[in-house]
Each structure stands twice: as structure tokens, then as C-alpha cells.
Design a protein around this motif. Structure first.
Motif, PDB file in Angstrom:
ATOM      1  N   ASN A 155    -101.501  13.040 -14.951  1.00 19.54           N
ATOM      2  CA  ASN A 155    -102.903  13.179 -14.542  1.00 19.54           C
ATOM      3  C   ASN A 155    -103.262  14.620 -14.154  1.00 19.54           C
ATOM      4  N   HIS A 156    -102.770  15.601 -14.935  1.00 17.63           N
ATOM      5  CA  HIS A 156    -103.148  17.002 -14.741  1.00 17.63           C
ATOM      6  C   HIS A 156    -103.879  17.487 -15.992  1.00 17.63           C
ATOM      7  N   GLU A 157    -104.915  18.287 -15.778  1.00 16.21           N
ATOM      8  CA  GLU A 157    -105.668  18.827 -16.911  1.00 16.21           C
ATOM      9  C   GLU A 157    -104.932  20.013 -17.514  1.00 16.21           C
ATOM     10  N   ILE A 158    -105.039  20.139 -18.821  1.00 15.19           N
ATOM     11  CA  ILE A 158    -104.486  21.292 -19.529  1.00 15.19           C
ATOM     12  C   ILE A 158    -105.420  21.627 -20.683  1.00 15.19           C
ATOM     13  N   ARG A 159    -105.680  22.923 -20.866  1.00 11.65           N
ATOM     14  CA  ARG A 159    -106.573  23.367 -21.935  1.00 11.65           C
ATOM     15  C   ARG A 159    -106.013  24.642 -22.580  1.00 11.65           C
ATOM     16  N   ILE A 160    -106.430  24.891 -23.795  1.00 12.29           N
ATOM     17  CA  ILE A 160    -106.147  26.160 -24.470  1.00 12.29           C
ATOM     18  C   ILE A 160    -107.023  27.223 -23.816  1.00 12.29           C
ATOM     19  N   ALA A 161    -106.472  28.421 -23.621  1.00 12.59           N
ATOM     20  CA  ALA A 161    -107.191  29.427 -22.849  1.00 12.59           C
ATOM     21  C   ALA A 161    -107.277  30.761 -23.584  1.00 12.59           C
ATOM     22  N   GLY A 162    -108.317  31.539 -23.229  1.00  7.35           N
ATOM     23  CA  GLY A 162    -108.403  32.954 -23.576  1.00  7.35           C
ATOM     24  C   GLY A 162    -108.561  33.271 -25.045  1.00  7.35           C
ATOM     25  N   GLN A 190     -95.675  18.609 -33.227  1.00  9.55           N
ATOM     26  CA  GLN A 190     -95.020  17.595 -32.412  1.00  9.55           C
ATOM     27  C   GLN A 190     -94.781  18.114 -31.001  1.00  9.55           C
ATOM     28  N   GLY A 191     -94.483  19.408 -30.890  1.00  8.71           N
ATOM     29  CA  GLY A 191     -94.261  19.995 -29.573  1.00  8.71           C
ATOM     30  C   GLY A 191     -95.492  19.942 -28.695  1.00  8.71           C
ATOM     31  N   LEU A 192     -96.651  20.328 -29.246  1.00  6.95           N
ATOM     32  CA  LEU A 192     -97.877  20.311 -28.446  1.00  6.95           C
ATOM     33  C   LEU A 192     -98.299  18.891 -28.100  1.00  6.95           C
ATOM     34  N   LYS A 193     -98.086  17.979 -29.011  1.00  6.79           N
ATOM     35  CA  LYS A 193     -98.408  16.582 -28.713  1.00  6.79           C
ATOM     36  C   LYS A 193     -97.554  16.074 -27.550  1.00  6.79           C
ATOM     37  N   SER A 194     -96.306  16.497 -27.514  1.00  5.65           N
ATOM     38  CA  SER A 194     -95.422  16.079 -26.423  1.00  5.65           C
ATOM     39  C   SER A 194     -95.879  16.693 -25.098  1.00  5.65           C
ATOM     40  N   VAL A 195     -96.309  17.954 -25.126  1.00  5.26           N
ATOM     41  CA  VAL A 195     -96.837  18.599 -23.922  1.00  5.26           C
ATOM     42  C   VAL A 195     -98.047  17.833 -23.410  1.00  5.26           C
ATOM     43  N   ALA A 196     -98.955  17.497 -24.327  1.00  2.00           N
ATOM     44  CA  ALA A 196    -100.166  16.774 -23.937  1.00  2.00           C
ATOM     45  C   ALA A 196     -99.813  15.437 -23.284  1.00  2.00           C
ATOM     46  N   GLU A 197     -98.855  14.724 -23.831  1.00  5.67           N
ATOM     47  CA  GLU A 197     -98.459  13.420 -23.281  1.00  5.67           C
ATOM     48  C   GLU A 197     -97.936  13.558 -21.850  1.00  5.67           C
ATOM     49  N   ILE A 198     -97.162  14.615 -21.589  1.00  5.04           N
ATOM     50  CA  ILE A 198     -96.605  14.821 -20.246  1.00  5.04           C
ATOM     51  C   ILE A 198     -97.722  15.062 -19.227  1.00  5.04           C
ATOM     52  N   PHE A 199     -98.699  15.876 -19.588  1.00  2.52           N
ATOM     53  CA  PHE A 199     -99.782  16.190 -18.653  1.00  2.52           C
ATOM     54  C   PHE A 199    -100.710  14.997 -18.442  1.00  2.52           C
ATOM     55  N   VAL A 200    -100.967  14.249 -19.502  1.00  3.45           N
ATOM     56  CA  VAL A 200    -101.803  13.053 -19.356  1.00  3.45           C
ATOM     57  C   VAL A 200    -101.122  12.037 -18.445  1.00  3.45           C
ATOM     58  N   LYS A 201     -99.824  11.876 -18.641  1.00  2.00           N
ATOM     59  CA  LYS A 201     -99.070  10.920 -17.832  1.00  2.00           C
ATOM     60  C   LYS A 201     -99.126  11.267 -16.341  1.00  2.00           C
ATOM     61  N   PHE A 207    -101.977  28.495 -22.539  1.00  3.22           N
ATOM     62  CA  PHE A 207    -102.559  27.288 -21.970  1.00  3.22           C
ATOM     63  C   PHE A 207    -102.789  27.492 -20.477  1.00  3.22           C
ATOM     64  N   ALA A 208    -103.828  26.832 -19.960  1.00  2.00           N
ATOM     65  CA  ALA A 208    -104.118  26.856 -18.526  1.00  2.00           C
ATOM     66  C   ALA A 208    -104.142  25.421 -18.020  1.00  2.00           C
ATOM     67  N   THR A 209    -103.809  25.251 -16.740  1.00  4.07           N
ATOM     68  CA  THR A 209    -103.717  23.897 -16.184  1.00  4.07           C
ATOM     69  C   THR A 209    -104.071  23.873 -14.703  1.00  4.07           C
ATOM     70  N   THR A 210    -104.417  22.708 -14.235  1.00  2.00           N
ATOM     71  CA  THR A 210    -104.662  22.512 -12.804  1.00  2.00           C
ATOM     72  C   THR A 210    -103.357  22.264 -12.052  1.00  2.00           C
ATOM     73  N   ALA A 211    -102.282  22.008 -12.764  1.00  2.00           N
ATOM     74  CA  ALA A 211    -100.994  21.753 -12.121  1.00  2.00           C
ATOM     75  C   ALA A 211    -100.389  23.058 -11.606  1.00  2.00           C
ATOM     76  N   THR A 212     -99.757  23.003 -10.449  1.00  2.00           N
ATOM     77  CA  THR A 212     -99.090  24.181  -9.909  1.00  2.00           C
ATOM     78  C   THR A 212     -97.761  24.386 -10.626  1.00  2.00           C
ATOM     79  N   PRO A 213     -97.157  25.569 -10.499  1.00  2.00           N
ATOM     80  CA  PRO A 213     -95.842  25.793 -11.129  1.00  2.00           C
ATOM     81  C   PRO A 213     -94.795  24.782 -10.671  1.00  2.00           C
ATOM     82  N   ASP A 214     -94.778  24.463  -9.372  1.00  2.00           N
ATOM     83  CA  ASP A 214     -93.805  23.488  -8.878  1.00  2.00           C
ATOM     84  C   ASP A 214     -94.037  22.112  -9.486  1.00  2.00           C
ATOM     85  N   GLN A 215     -95.299  21.739  -9.609  1.00  2.00           N
ATOM     86  CA  GLN A 215     -95.607  20.448 -10.223  1.00  2.00           C
ATOM     87  C   GLN A 215     -95.179  20.425 -11.687  1.00  2.00           C
TER      88      GLN A 215
END
Length: 433
Positions: A56-63, A43-54, A80-88
Motif C-alpha cells: 500500500n505504498h505509491e510509486i511513480r515514474i519521475a523526472g 517482468q522486473g518492473l511488474k514485480s516492483v509494482a506488485e510489491i508496492f501495491v501489496k 522512480f519516486a515513492t511515498t515509502a521511506t528507505p527503511d520501509q
């Protein structure tokens, strides 16, 4: 012709706009839908995914998690890696009412969010602007390939989308299937960015490779040419990697290679070593899940070697005491064993010791000596309790503390000779006699 990757799942093909550069920049991906991958979607990861989709930032499992999933192994840690900056990310999570913890990673682009009793470490895509062999100054990017290009090994440079799509820019999946361990790009350049990557190469070679001699000559040349760079790496970081090497595969081969490539000298291993002892202990311990320090003790000749290793690597007090114990007793206790009672010297040693760590050290000593059957017996042995106390001796009319101690020691010797079978009354009768 170009070849698609296929692993029993739908293959996805991404092409660049320029047909001239087709061979150079095309990306072949596949979709993974294994049980290990599906198990990640709490449920936690699904919630993370929803936030990033909302947002419009990409997020992927990394390494490493991608590497493990492709190997059919549930990953211990998922980054996880993302195109969003830390501030974003901070703004996104704050707006969603998500708590952020462990703020130490923000300078390096890592935000740790806690959702549904789980922590999620998410790092902004980065490129190295400047490196000194230990640390790197980074710059954020939205280019996935550039982030992959700054990673150490091809098998650790892949990303996995939440839909199961694999993003592989440097043939990491091919290397994983072929059990090859290769640096991303030029080995010399990758190593000079962080000299600890020399030990990471050895660690993953022991984890992935089947053939102990399956090294690329240019990689070994780069390691030897940069071995002295390890002198500037902290002992704590080196010990973390070295311990993982010592519990992997091909250990005796990799340790020998460290000596051949001048790595051993710069990480604190003794220079005057008995490699025959190394080979013997490797064979003894390979199936007994020995402690890393147990195998490493095969390289030590005296206490000075342990002291020097501790000074360089800052090993724990428990590890140092184990090394000193093995060094002292690796010959004498096994020699003292009688064929009819092979466990007796080890059992007596435990009963005579007041150190609560002695039992575990005896276990490691038996592993060092390759005594798997005796180890199993020892682990099933319940330590008996000496039935006589000082209070019992006083009742017999002996009041001197020194004399009480002497009597107890004599009774303990008789109790041990009986195979720990004599009870209190039998022992106290010896005082009367």
C-alpha cells in the motif's frame, strides 16, 4: 475556464476539497498509453509494482523519463519516486527476497533493487530543508507536489503513474508542448539551491527549445546574478553538463550566452576567445557528430588554454590530448593537402604515428575543418601495412641497428610516395640499387 490536458487518451481530473482554492491547487492529468511507455513494463518492473501495491505504498515514474516519454522518446534511464521511506523499502524488498545493491544512495533516500537482471532506483519523496548551492539536506515527505516543487525545471517535475496517469503540478507538460524551458517557481531561488542548475538550464534549452532567443529575461538576469556560484561547483560535475550542452542544439548561441552572462569565466573557459572561429567550427561540425572537445577547441588560442581548462574541469587524458592535437594541426595538415590527393597528408600522418589514438584524432580534425567528404573517405580507408621489417634488412647484409633504422625510414618514404603500392621485393631492390 479551466482547461483539460488531452493527448489522445482518457483525461483524469483531480480536484481539491476547497472550492475557494480551486484555481490554485487543482491538478489536471491525462493517461499515457504510448508504445514507449508500455515497453517499460518488463517482468522486473511488474514485480516492483506488485510489491508496492501489496504494501500500500505509491510509486511513480519521475523526472526526465516522464519528459522523454511525453516527447515520444524511449528514456535511457528511468527513475522512480515513492511515498515509502528507505527503511520501509528495505523491509519490503527483504520480505520479497529481493537483492539490494549500491547502498551509497540510502542517505539521500534512494534504494536500488535488482529484479530479473534489472536495477531499479527508487527514491523517497523529499523536500529540501537546507541548501548551500552544492548540496542539500533533505527531509522525507509523502506530498508529491512538495517533491515536484524542489526540482529544477518544470519539464523535469512531472510524475507518471504505472497506469499511465500524468501528475503535473507546475505546467511542465504545457511547457514541453510549447518548447519552453522554465525553472520551477522563482529562478533565483532554484539556482541558489544548486548553482549547477545554470548549466542544466542551458542543456535542456539546447534539447527542447526551437528558437535560440526564446529565453525569459528574468531567467537570464538570475543566471547572470548567480554565475559566480559556479566557482564552488566541482569541475567534474561542470564537465558532465558542459559536454551535454556541446552536443545539443543552439551550441554557438549558448556558448556566446555563457560569455555574456559571465558564466564562462567561472567554469574554466578561456577569457580571450575568437568567436569567429567558434561560429565557423559550429557550422563545420553541426552535422558530423563531433566530440564535445572538438567544438570547444575553437575557443583555444594556445596550449595554456587547454592546460587551464584541464585544471578546472579535470577532463580526461584522451580529451586533453585531442584538444592539443587539434590546436597544433588545425591549420597545417589541410594546407599540406594536394588537390589531386587531398587525403595524403592525413594518411601519411597516421602511418608515421605510433600512437593508436591518432586515427580517431584525424577523424576529429576533419570534422573540425568541415571536411565531411574527406572524413567519409578516411573512415573507409584500410590502413596498409608496411611490408618490410628489420629482419628483411638484416638478410641484405646490414647489421648495424642504427643503419637498419635509417634504411627502413628511407624505404617508408619511397613506399608512401608510391601511394603505399610498392611491395617487399620492390622495396628491397632499392637497397641493392
Amino acid at each position: 475556464m479551466l482547461r483539460h490536458l488531452f493527448w489522445g487518451h482518457r483525461v483524469v481530473f483531480h480536484s481539491c476539497f476547497s472550492t475557494v482554492k480551486l484555481l490554485k491547487c487543482c491538478l489536471f492529468t491525462m493517461q499515457l498509453q504510448s508504445p514507449e511507455f508500455q515497453a517499460l513494463f518488463t517482468q522486473g518492473l511488474k514485480s516492483v509494482a506488485e510489491i508496492f501495491v501489496k504494501e500500500n505504498h505509491e510509486i511513480r515514474i519521475a523526472g526526465g523519463a516522464v519528459r522523454d516519454l511525453l516527447s515520444g522518446t524511449p528514456p535511457h534511464d528511468v527513475d522512480f519516486a515513492t511515498t515509502a521511506t528507505p527503511d520501509q523499502m528495505k523491509m519490503m524488498f527483504k520480505a520479497a527476497g529481493v537483492r539490494l545493491i549500491n547502498h551509497k544512495g540510502e542517505n539521500h533516500g534512494t534504494i536500488t533493487a535488482r529484479l530479473h537482471e534489472e536495477n531499479f532506483e527508487i527514491t523517497t519523496l523529499r523536500i529540501d530543508v537546507m541548501t548551500d548551492g552544492r548540496h542539500a539536506e533533505v527531509e522525507f515527505t509523502t506530498d508529491w507536489e512538495k517533491d515536484a516543487g524542489r526540482r529544477d525545471l518544470t519539464i523535469n517535475s512531472m510524475f507518471l503513474g504505472f497506469d499511465g496517469t500524468l501528475y503535473d503540478y507546475f505546467n511542465g507538460y504545457e511547457d514541453l508542448k510549447n518548447k519552453k524551458v522554465r525553472f520551477v517557481g522563482l529562478p533565483n531561488k532554484r539556482i541558489q539551491e544548486d548553482y549547477l542548475r545554470i548549466l542544466r538550464y542551458f542543456r535542456f534549452f539546447g534539447k527542447i527549445a526551437e528558437n535560440p532567443d526564446d529565453h525569459d529575461p528574468d531567467t537570464l538576469k538570475a543566471i547572470k546574478g548567480n554565475a559566480k556560484g559556479l566557482a564552488g561547483i566541482s569541475g567534474e560535475r561542470i564537465w558532465v553538463e558542459l559536454k551535454k550542452i556541446l552536443v545539443g542544439n543552439h551550441v554557438e548561441h549558448l556558448v556566446r550566452l555563457m560569455y555574456e552572462l559571465d558564466v564562462a569565466y567561472y567554469i574554466g573557459l578561456p577569457t580571450d576567445v575568437n568567436l569567429e572561429e567558434l561560429d565557423k567550427v559550429y557550422k563545420n561540425t553541426r552535422n558530423l557528430s563531433a566530440s564535445p572537445i572538438t567544438f570547444l577547441t575553437s575557443l583555444f588560442r594556445d596550449q595554456d588554454d587547454v592546460t587551464k581548462l584541464d585544471f578546472r574541469l579535470k577532463i580526461s587524458k584522451q580529451e586533453k590530448n585531442l584538444a592539443l592535437f587539434l590546436l597544433k594541426h588545425r591549420k597545417d595538415l589541410i594546407k599540406a593537402a594536394d588537390s589531386s590527393e587531398p587525403l595524403k597528408p592525413f594518411q601519411d600522418f597516421i602511418l608515421d604515428s605510433r600512437d593508436p589514438g591518432t586515427t580517431d584524432r584525424i577523424y576529429e580534425l576533419l570534422k573540425y575543418q568541415g571536411e565531411g567528404a574527406l572524413l567519409k573517405e578516411m573512415q573507409n580507408w584500410s590502413i596498409p601495412l608496411f611490408p618490410v621489417t628489420g629482419h628483411d634488412i638484416r638478410k641484405m647484409g646490414i647489421s648495424s641497428g642504427k643503419e637498419i633504422g635509417t634504411v627502413i625510414q628511407q624505404l617508408r618514404e619511397q613506399w608512401k610516395k608510391s601511394g603505399y603500392q610498392m611491395d617487399k621485393d620492390e622495396l628491397l631492390c632499392l637497397i641493392k640499387d
